[in-house]
Design an enzyme around this catalytic site. Structure first.
Site, mmCIF file in Angstrom:
data_model
loop_
_atom_site.group_PDB
_atom_site.id
_atom_site.type_symbol
_atom_site.label_atom_id
_atom_site.label_comp_id
_atom_site.label_asym_id
_atom_site.label_seq_id
_atom_site.Cartn_x
_atom_site.Cartn_y
_atom_site.Cartn_z
ATOM 1 N N ASP A 33 0.799 -1.221 0.000
ATOM 2 C CA ASP A 33 0.000 0.000 0.000
ATOM 3 C C ASP A 33 0.832 1.271 0.000
ATOM 4 O OD1 ASP A 33 -2.614 -0.666 -0.163
ATOM 5 O OD2 ASP A 33 -2.950 -0.808 1.994
ATOM 6 N N CYS A 34 2.099 1.116 0.261
ATOM 7 C CA CYS A 34 2.946 2.292 0.414
ATOM 8 C C CYS A 34 3.805 2.561 -0.813
ATOM 9 C CB CYS A 34 3.808 2.147 1.653
ATOM 10 S SG CYS A 34 2.791 2.027 3.128
#
Ligand code: GLC
Ligand code: GLC
Length: 824
Positions: free
Chosen positions: A487-488
């Site tokens: 997600d990063c």
């Protein structure tokens, strides 16, 4: 150093001192009513949704940590001295203390001044309430005159609003007190039909429902005025902070023991029967009273507890193993399975690290969690799949999250996380392999929950695959969208505004940045789809549909084509690339200055079969071994980013060694373990497994700090000052994936469309193991023994040798199958 020990026979972890490095929690509840409970009775409860139906208050990030809970105070009437049998909040020095966290219950016991108190907390199956069963024993040789106080602080339902909207909330709190039951009914006068209640089994001297009356002004829970004074003031809350507290006397002869029950519950009335009398504002209690009465009886509580125990016997009985490694056994048989059930129930919403207000159920998270619990509760897995698929978008894309109470996609976070749709395919395939319930594919489910958009689940899966085909990038690899599993890694974000969300900010049109990870995931999901399609069409299809059904060949061709794209554009020479950024530059390449190698594609490519045929997988895994492995697990990348890179996003926002920037993500370590088994290296797979296995790490509790009985999301990587320190325990995909890696790949016991496969990749030092697996109503008793080196397998089923490693489905009515496996 350790703070307790495992009691495997009772399936408990026994904490023997209260000041654990962090609160060590457990969960109560297994259906709709849930609670978190720490080893010092901290925590809170909620109904279904930790944000929208919060029953009690909790103060996150407070000092001391872990404030708000299920508090009991004992007071010695002789001298007015008082203490908390759970240590917190009064923090008196106890002469004996233990907290037993078990499967769905917690028992906290302690002794102070010759008075032993033990409280068993649990949620009876099928009920929306929790029981606190308190037993007080006088171990003095004189009579004891005691007071007991109980205390909870109610939350005004919406936990976020409750902690922010004080101008309104200080005026709306309301309670009723009737027959020794405190009813919390804020907002019941208007649109809520539900209320909470707190009740006591014994005759009470008094009660309080206004926090300030109980605590006194400017006082905290560690020295409430009412307890100090030895008396409640029968306060009725109007506005401010409603609480529930009962005071009772207890007179105990030497050696005498008494039991008291408190129950805290949630109840919802029918809208047209809210009030009694109907034209009043008084809660109609006709329906709830019998429930309250039932659980204020010792014998009912005792039998409810026995039912809870047998429920867990049954759930955990679906898979049990005895190997030479006790840490593996303990995790696979008890705690890892239990954690999988908790992640199923709570997703990522409420833990010591998730406040319950932030996230609903993640689409990718919940689909992956399912891999770890589907064999334990198949009907509930089915429901979850239907809920998830109903939030899918017509494009095949998915809302990244949905709220469990409304089951609607969450618009704040939206969609375009381009890995999401594939996890649905993987989850459904796992469900079908486990259950053979092909009818699920014919369930008509809406897109985006819109009436009229219904299509069979089968078509939802086809669209999941199509979604990626509709968004391929310049190298024929999938476009990453907002992010993939990581997600990063926000390659289209380009945010330079403080505080802006990395998840939802989009600075680029998203037509260039590609993900090698999604490519590997695509291969895995299309291969699963091919198997599923083949089986379905040939044996199980009931309906004919208007939409086109693709044959297995179609999916294999797609997988082959994507595999080629990975070979051509996703290989860096020694390992797989991670991605291409928005400038078309490589991410996770030896050419990069930082972030040269990432874990995800190395594990997932081999897991999906990519690079097995040409040696790339093996080479990539050797690179992982050389570059990413630490004593505390495998780091996500190396070297970490030392500064913020606009074009990479959140990953470079973390200081080196933490979270996605080079932390040890226990979620994707198992991908590498599985990959190692796929290349035949059981020793390495086990070695990696034991580095992050919580039970192994129990010895390091001072460093590790989190609970030694459950996986964490992240252990600080080698570039962090606190290398080896764990964070974000409980709610993590680490639970499901470690479970899958161990049970299905190292032990090799995995369901397939054609039967149970038994194909262990055993560590060389093991001489064998025993396992029992419940599968489609049949009990498989599996005996594995090593006959020589290597991974060769020969199987005997009920005494006869079979070909291959998959046991064909036995004839209907078969209850037991004996399997003997020779390895080497
Ligand atoms: C968190 C998220 C999960 C994500 C992972 C890696 O665990 O819940 O969805 O895949 O972090 O970023
Ligand atoms: C943050 C976390 C990441 C998580 C995501 C979920 O970015 O660092 O781990 O997956 O939030 O929203």
């Amino acid at each position: 150093m350790k703070y307790g020990h495992f009691d495997d026979e009772h399936r408990e972890y026994v904490i023997t001192r209260p000041d654990t490095p962090l609160p060590w929690i457990n969960y109560l509840g297994s259906e709709d009513y849930f609670g978190l409970i720490s080893n010092t009775a901290g925590g809170y409860s909620f109904y279904k949704d930790a944000r929208l139906r919060r029953i009690t208050r909790y103060r996150y990030n407070n000092a001391p940590l872990d404030f708000g809970g299920r508090y009991i105070y004992l007071r010695d009437e002789k001298d007015g001295g008082y203490w908390s049998p759970s240590w917190q909040p009064a923090q008196r020095e106890l002469s004996e203390y233990s907290c037993r966290h078990g499967m769905g219950y917690t028992i906290i016991a302690s002794t102070y001044g010759g008075i032993r108190a033990e409280t068993r907390y649990f949620v009876p199956l099928g009920e929306n309430l929790e029981v606190w069963q308190l037993t007080v024993t006088n171990q003095r040789d004189t009579k004891a005159e005691l007071s007991v106080f109980s205390a909870v602080e109610f939350c005004l339902w919406d936990a976020l609003d409750d902690s922010t909207n004080f101008q309104r909330n200080y005026s709306i709190g309301e309670v009723e007190v009737e027959d020794q039951v405190i009813y919390h009914k804020s907002e019941y006068r208007e649109r809520r039909n539900h209320f909470a209640y707190f009740a006591c089994s014994e005759k009470c001297e008094g009660f309080d429902t206004q926090r300030e009356s109980f605590l006194g002004s400017y006082r905290s829970w560690d020295h409430p005025l009412a307890v100090e004074r030895g008396k409640c003031s029968n306060s009725i809350a109007h506005g401010w902070q409603p609480v529930g507290s009962f005071h009772l006397h207890l007179s105990l002869l030497p050696g005498e023991q008494k039991k008291i029950i408190f129950i805290l519950g949630y109840y919802e009335n029918r809208k047209d029967q809210k009030f009694d009398p109907p034209d009043s504002q008084i809660i109609n209690k006709q329906q709830v009273k019998p429930i309250i009465k039932k659980y204020l009886h010792q014998s009912n509580v005792t039998s409810a507890f026995a039912s809870l125990r047998s429920y867990w016997d049954d759930v955990l009985g679906s898979f049990q193993v005895q190997t030479p490694n006790e840490h593996l056994n303990r995790m696979a048989n008890i705690w890892n399975a239990y954690q999988c059930m908790v992640t199923f129930n709570i997703s990522r919403s409420a833990s010591s690290f998730e406040s319950g207000v932030g996230r609903g159920l993640g689409f990718r998270d919940s689909n992956q969690d399912l891999l770890g619990f589907v064999h334990m509760v198949p009907p509930r897995a089915r429901e979850r799949i239907l809920d998830l698929a109903s939030t899918q978008l017509p494009s095949g894309g998915a809302y990244h999250q949905y709220q469990p109470l409304t089951k609607r996609g969450n618009n704040d976070i939206g969609s375009n996380f381009n890995d999401d749709p594939h996890w649905l395919v993987i989850a459904v395939a796992a469900y079908l392999r486990e259950t053979g319930d092909w009818s699920i594919l014919e369930e008509n489910l809406p897109y985006d929950n819109k009436l009229g958009s219904e299509m069979p689940l089968y078509e939802h899966l086809q669209r999941s695959i199509q979604y990626t085909l509709d968004c391929l990038g310049p190298h024929g690899l999938p476009l990453i969208g907002r992010a993939d599993w990581n997600d990063c890694l926000n390659l289209n974000c380009f945010s330079d505004v403080p505080g802006e969300s990395f998840q939802t900010t989009t600075g680029k049109d998203g037509k260039i940045a590609e993900s090698v990870f999604i490519a590997a995931l695509f291969v895995e999901s299309t291969r699963a789809m091919a198997d599923l399609a083949g089986n379905y069409a040939s044996q199980h299809r009931k309906n004919s549909w208007s939409f086109q059904i693709n044959p297995p060949k179609h999916y294999h061709e797609l997988a082959d084509r994507m595999t080629q794209a990975i070979y051509e554009h996703g290989w860096d020479g020694e390992w797989f690339l991670r991605a291409y950024d928005d400038f078309g530059n490589k991410v996770g390449s030896n050419e990069c200055e930082e972030g040269k190698i990432y874990i995800e594609p190395q594990g997932f490519c081999a897991l999906a079969g990519v690079g097995l045929e040409n040696g790339m997988a093996k080479k990539a895994l050797d690179s992982v071994h050389a570059r990413l492995v630490t004593p505390h697990g495998i780091t996500l990348l190396q070297p970490p980013y030392s500064k913020y890179y606009l074009h990479l996003g959140e990953i470079s926002s973390y200081p080196p060694g933490y979270k996605e920037n080079g932390g040890i993500f226990c979620h994707n370590n198992p991908w590498v373990m599985i990959a190692e088994t796929r290349t035949g290296n059981g020793d390495r797979a086990l070695d990696y497994y034991l580095r992050i296995n919580p039970s192994v790490r129990e010895e390091l509790s001072d460093l590790h700090r989190c609970e030694p009985y459950v996986y964490v999301q992240m252990i600080a990587g080698r570039d962090a000052p606190t290398h080896g320190e764990a964070k974000n325990s409980w709610l993590t995909g680490s639970a499901a994936w470690n479970y899958v890696a161990v049970t299905q790949w190292i032990l090799g016991i995995r369901p397939t469309f054609d039967g149970l496969c038994v194909s262990p990749v055993m560590p060389s030092a093991w001489d064998g193991f025993e396992a029992v697996r419940r599968y489609r109503g049949v009990r498989y008793t599996i005996h594995v023994e090593r006959r020589g080196d290597g991974n060769g397998i020969s199987l005997e089923v009920d005494g006869s040798a079979i070909h291959g490693t998959t046991i064909p489905f036995p004839p209907d009515g078969t209850k037991n199958v004996r399997v003997t496996v020779k390895v080497g």
